[in-house]
Design an enzyme around this catalytic site. Sequence first.
Site, PDB file in Angstrom:
ATOM      1  N   LYS A 195      16.923   2.745  -5.282  1.00 29.70           N
ATOM      2  CA  LYS A 195      16.647   2.362  -3.892  1.00 29.70           C
ATOM      3  C   LYS A 195      16.157   0.841  -3.870  1.00 29.70           C
ATOM      4  O   LYS A 195      14.835   0.995  -4.088  1.00 29.70           O
ATOM      5  CB  LYS A 195      16.153   3.135  -2.985  1.00 29.70           C
ATOM      6  CG  LYS A 195      16.670   2.826  -1.436  1.00 29.70           C
ATOM      7  CD  LYS A 195      15.603   2.920  -0.726  1.00 29.70           C
ATOM      8  CE  LYS A 195      14.432   2.046  -0.318  1.00 29.70           C
ATOM      9  NZ  LYS A 195      14.903   0.424   0.344  1.00 29.70           N
ATOM     10  N   GLU A 270       3.496   3.671  -9.195  1.00 30.93           N
ATOM     11  CA  GLU A 270       2.645   2.272  -9.856  1.00 30.93           C
ATOM     12  C   GLU A 270       2.518   1.489  -8.415  1.00 30.93           C
ATOM     13  O   GLU A 270       3.266   1.049  -7.679  1.00 30.93           O
ATOM     14  CB  GLU A 270       3.508   1.564 -10.654  1.00 30.93           C
ATOM     15  CG  GLU A 270       2.772   0.580 -11.308  1.00 30.93           C
ATOM     16  CD  GLU A 270       2.719  -0.631 -10.684  1.00 30.93           C
ATOM     17  OE1 GLU A 270       1.770  -0.938 -10.157  1.00 30.93           O
ATOM     18  OE2 GLU A 270       3.648  -1.548 -11.038  1.00 30.93           O
ATOM     19  N   CYS A 304       1.505  -7.041  -8.725  1.00 31.92           N
ATOM     20  CA  CYS A 304       0.758  -6.043  -8.486  1.00 31.92           C
ATOM     21  C   CYS A 304      -0.767  -6.117  -9.399  1.00 31.92           C
ATOM     22  O   CYS A 304      -1.640  -5.747  -8.908  1.00 31.92           O
ATOM     23  CB  CYS A 304       1.396  -4.705  -8.892  1.00 31.92           C
ATOM     24  SG  CYS A 304       2.379  -4.667 -10.396  1.00 31.92           S
ATOM     25  N   GLU A 400      -5.879  -5.532  -0.722  1.00 31.43           N
ATOM     26  CA  GLU A 400      -4.524  -6.269  -1.487  1.00 31.43           C
ATOM     27  C   GLU A 400      -4.113  -7.141  -0.288  1.00 31.43           C
ATOM     28  O   GLU A 400      -3.542  -6.663   0.776  1.00 31.43           O
ATOM     29  CB  GLU A 400      -3.808  -5.377  -2.137  1.00 31.43           C
ATOM     30  CG  GLU A 400      -2.965  -5.976  -2.878  1.00 31.43           C
ATOM     31  CD  GLU A 400      -2.020  -4.802  -3.522  1.00 31.43           C
ATOM     32  OE1 GLU A 400      -1.564  -3.865  -2.914  1.00 31.43           O
ATOM     33  OE2 GLU A 400      -1.743  -5.169  -4.605  1.00 31.43           O
TER      34      GLU A 400
HETATM   35  P1  NDP Z   1       6.375  -0.866   0.676  1.00 25.48           P
HETATM   36  O1  NDP Z   1       5.559   0.127  -0.101  1.00 25.48           O
HETATM   37  O2  NDP Z   1       6.411  -0.425   2.047  1.00 25.48           O
HETATM   38  O3  NDP Z   1       7.799  -0.673  -0.023  1.00 25.48           O
HETATM   39  C1  NDP Z   1       8.375  -0.798  -1.383  1.00 25.48           C
HETATM   40  C2  NDP Z   1       9.401   0.124  -1.389  1.00 25.48           C
HETATM   41  O4  NDP Z   1       9.426   1.337  -0.840  1.00 25.48           O
HETATM   42  C3  NDP Z   1      10.786  -0.473  -0.646  1.00 25.48           C
HETATM   43  O5  NDP Z   1      11.756  -0.295  -1.265  1.00 25.48           O
HETATM   44  C4  NDP Z   1      10.662   0.063   0.549  1.00 25.48           C
HETATM   45  O6  NDP Z   1      12.006   0.121   1.351  1.00 25.48           O
HETATM   46  C5  NDP Z   1      10.330   1.580   0.304  1.00 25.48           C
HETATM   47  N1  NDP Z   1       9.706   2.410   1.118  1.00 25.48           N
HETATM   48  C6  NDP Z   1       9.000   1.889   2.501  1.00 25.48           C
HETATM   49  N2  NDP Z   1       8.701   3.119   2.992  1.00 25.48           N
HETATM   50  C7  NDP Z   1       9.245   4.301   2.408  1.00 25.48           C
HETATM   51  C8  NDP Z   1       8.894   5.648   2.538  1.00 25.48           C
HETATM   52  N3  NDP Z   1       8.436   6.028   3.591  1.00 25.48           N
HETATM   53  N4  NDP Z   1       9.761   6.446   1.709  1.00 25.48           N
HETATM   54  C9  NDP Z   1      10.240   5.987   0.647  1.00 25.48           C
HETATM   55  N5  NDP Z   1      10.395   4.768   0.427  1.00 25.48           N
HETATM   56  C10 NDP Z   1       9.888   3.790   1.171  1.00 25.48           C
HETATM   57  O7  NDP Z   1       5.814  -2.257   0.572  1.00 25.48           O
HETATM   58  P2  NDP Z   1       5.785  -3.359   1.560  1.00 25.48           P
HETATM   59  O8  NDP Z   1       7.157  -3.847   1.310  1.00 25.48           O
HETATM   60  O9  NDP Z   1       5.602  -2.818   3.079  1.00 25.48           O
HETATM   61  O10 NDP Z   1       4.586  -4.043   0.995  1.00 25.48           O
HETATM   62  C11 NDP Z   1       3.198  -3.800   1.632  1.00 25.48           C
HETATM   63  C12 NDP Z   1       2.147  -3.833   0.553  1.00 25.48           C
HETATM   64  O11 NDP Z   1       2.470  -2.906  -0.567  1.00 25.48           O
HETATM   65  C13 NDP Z   1       2.341  -5.260   0.163  1.00 25.48           C
HETATM   66  O12 NDP Z   1       1.802  -6.228   0.771  1.00 25.48           O
HETATM   67  C14 NDP Z   1       1.632  -5.127  -1.367  1.00 25.48           C
HETATM   68  O13 NDP Z   1       0.050  -5.182  -0.933  1.00 25.48           O
HETATM   69  C15 NDP Z   1       1.807  -3.808  -1.649  1.00 25.48           C
HETATM   70  N6  NDP Z   1       3.196  -3.831  -2.600  1.00 25.48           N
HETATM   71  C16 NDP Z   1       2.929  -3.474  -4.007  1.00 25.48           C
HETATM   72  C17 NDP Z   1       3.863  -3.577  -4.751  1.00 25.48           C
HETATM   73  C18 NDP Z   1       3.479  -3.391  -6.510  1.00 25.48           C
HETATM   74  O14 NDP Z   1       4.202  -4.044  -7.232  1.00 25.48           O
HETATM   75  N7  NDP Z   1       2.670  -2.546  -6.631  1.00 25.48           N
HETATM   76  C19 NDP Z   1       5.139  -4.136  -4.568  1.00 25.48           C
HETATM   77  C20 NDP Z   1       5.327  -4.585  -3.254  1.00 25.48           C
HETATM   78  C21 NDP Z   1       4.197  -4.214  -2.188  1.00 25.48           C
HETATM   79  P3  NDP Z   1      12.106  -0.960   2.450  1.00 25.48           P
HETATM   80  O15 NDP Z   1      12.051  -2.358   1.729  1.00 25.48           O
HETATM   81  O16 NDP Z   1      13.564  -0.781   3.042  1.00 25.48           O
HETATM   82  O17 NDP Z   1      11.081  -0.605   3.618  1.00 25.48           O
END
Ligand code: NDP
Length: 496
Positions: A195, A270, A304, A400
Site C-alpha cells: 500500500k 521503521e 528518516c 521531527e
Molecule cells: P504516515 O505515517 O501517516 O504515512 C505513512 C504511510 O502509512 C502512508 O502509506 C499512509 O497512507 C499510511 N497510513 C496512515 N495512517 C495509517 C493507519 N492508521 N493505518 C495504516 N496505514 C496508515 O506519515 P505522514 O505522511 O502523515 O507523515 C507524517 C510524519 O511522519 C512526517 O512528517 C515524518 O515526520 C514522518 N515520516 C517518516 C517517514 C520515514 O521514512 N520514517 C516517512 C514518512 C513520514 P496515506 O498516505 O494514505 O495516509
Amino acid sequence: MTNKLIVALPDVEAFLQRARGSFIDGGFREQGNPIAIINPADGSQLSTVAQGDVALADEAVAITKGSFDDRRWRGMSPAQRERILLKFADLVEQHSEELAQIETLNQGKSINISRAVDAGFSVDFIRYMAGWTTKLEGKTGDVSIGMPEGANFNAYTLRQPVGVVAAIVPWNFPMMIALWKAIPALAAGCSVVVKPASETPLSVLRLAELAVEAGVPKGVFNVILGSGSVVGQHLAGHADVDKVTFTGSTEVGKVIGHAAVDHMASFSLELGGKNPMLVLADADIEKAVNGALMGGLLNQGQVCAAASRFYVHRSLHDEFCSRLRSVVDQMSVGPGMDPQAQVNPVVSQRHQRSILQHLERAKAQGANVHYGVQVPEEGFYVSPVIISDAKQTFDIVREEAFGPILTVIPFDDVNEALAMVNDSELGLAASLWTESLSEAMRLTPEIEAGTVWVNTHVTLDPSLPFGGFKQSGIGKEFGQEAIYSYTKLKSICIAY
Ligand code: NDP
C-alpha cells in the site's frame, strides 16, 4: 531559479495515462473514487488514480493469499526465484530513467537523486536480496533428549516464508522503500501486497508491472491504493495477513503494531528519526560541513535518517554555521526535473505547511532562524534554514520536522554533548565527526541509535542492517536480518 527542465520520456507520459488504480492479479483496477496525483513543482495534476476501499483490499489480500496457498511462487526452486528477481533488477535498470522521472514528477525530488538513489540503489538492492533466495538455511541440533531409553533423535530447523506480507510505505522514497520490503519478502518465498502513500502511488504501480514482466507470477506482487486510515489500517488488522511491514510516522507505526498483534501477525516498524550529528573539536570542518549539507538537506530533509540536530564544539560552532549559511544562501532553486536545481519542492502542500509551522514555533521560542535562498510561491518549496546557537529545549531540536532545517547547538564538554545526543525519544541514526580513533571507539557504542556513522552520514548499504532504537521502531531492513524477518522458523525433531 534555474529553468533547464529535462523533457519527460514518452514512456513516462504513456504510463501517467495508463496507471489508473490498484494493481491486482497482474492488471490495473479502475473502480473506486478517482483522486488527483499532484506535481509538487507547480501544483498541477499529473495523473488520476482510483482509490481502493475495504472491499478491494479484501480482494487484494485474497488474491495474494491464493498465490501463496497454491505455491505458484514459493513452490519454485530457490534458483528459479533468484533468476526471476535478477531479471526484475535488470528490468528496473533498463527502465531506470523512466522510473526516476516518474518519481521526480510525483515526489518532487531532484532527478539526480531519483537516478542515483531511488533507481540506482534499488537495482543494487534487488540484486543483493535476490542472492539470499538460494542461501536460506537452518541448523542441525545436537539434542540431549533422554527418553525413552535407547531412542535416538535428529533435530534441525527450517526457515519457511512467513506468508502474506502487507507492506505500507511512505511518500519520501516511494519506490525504493516499497522494494526494501517487497524484495526480501519475495526472496523468502512470500506473496506481497503493497500500500503506497496516497500522494505518491505511481512508481510502485510501474514496478508491479515490471515484476510481472520479469516472471513473478500474477497475484504474487499486488498494489492496493487507498487512504492509510481506511485501507492501510484494514490491511494491518486483516486476519489473512501474516506480516505487516511499515515505514512512516511513530504515531501510525504504533497503531499498526497493535493491529498486527491483535491477530498475531509479525510486524516490523521503521519509524521517524531526530538524528544527531556530533562534531568534536578535532573534526575536519570541511568534511563535517559537507556531511551536514548532504545528511541534512538530501531530498529537502525528507529522509528518516536525515541529520537535523548538530552538536558542534564551541570552538567550531561559528565557522560551521557561517559555512552552512553561505552555501544555503547560494543554492539554485527549481523543479526536480531541472538537474541543476539544488532546492526542490517538498512532497505536498500539506507537508510544506507542516514544516513552516515547525519554523514558526521555533521562532516563537526564540530560535535564531536564518533562511537561505528565496523560493518561489508557486509549487511547494521550503527555503533551507540554518538555526544557530540553538537550545536543547526548543521543540525544533526535539520533534521531527522532516524538512530542510539544520539546527546547531554549541557544546563545551563532550560528555555533556553525548547526553544531549541521547536525550531524545527517537534513536534511528547518528553520526560522529572526529579525527580521533580513540574518541570514535569510545563514543560509538554509547550513542543510542540503530546506525552510527563516523565521518559520514546517511550512507546505506543493502548488507548493513538498518532500523531504529527507542521510538524509532522495531526490526531491521537490509542484510540477513531483513530476509529472516520474512521467514518463520520451524524446529523439526525426528526419533529413530
Ligand atoms: P504516515 O505515517 O501517516 O504515512 C505513512 C504511510 O502509512 C502512508 O502509506 C499512509 O497512507 C499510511 N497510513 C496512515 N495512517 C495509517 C493507519 N492508521 N493505518 C495504516 N496505514 C496508515 O506519515 P505522514 O505522511 O502523515 O507523515 C507524517 C510524519 O511522519 C512526517 O512528517 C515524518 O515526520 C514522518 N515520516 C517518516 C517517514 C520515514 O521514512 N520514517 C516517512 C514518512 C513520514 P496515506 O498516505 O494514505 O495516509
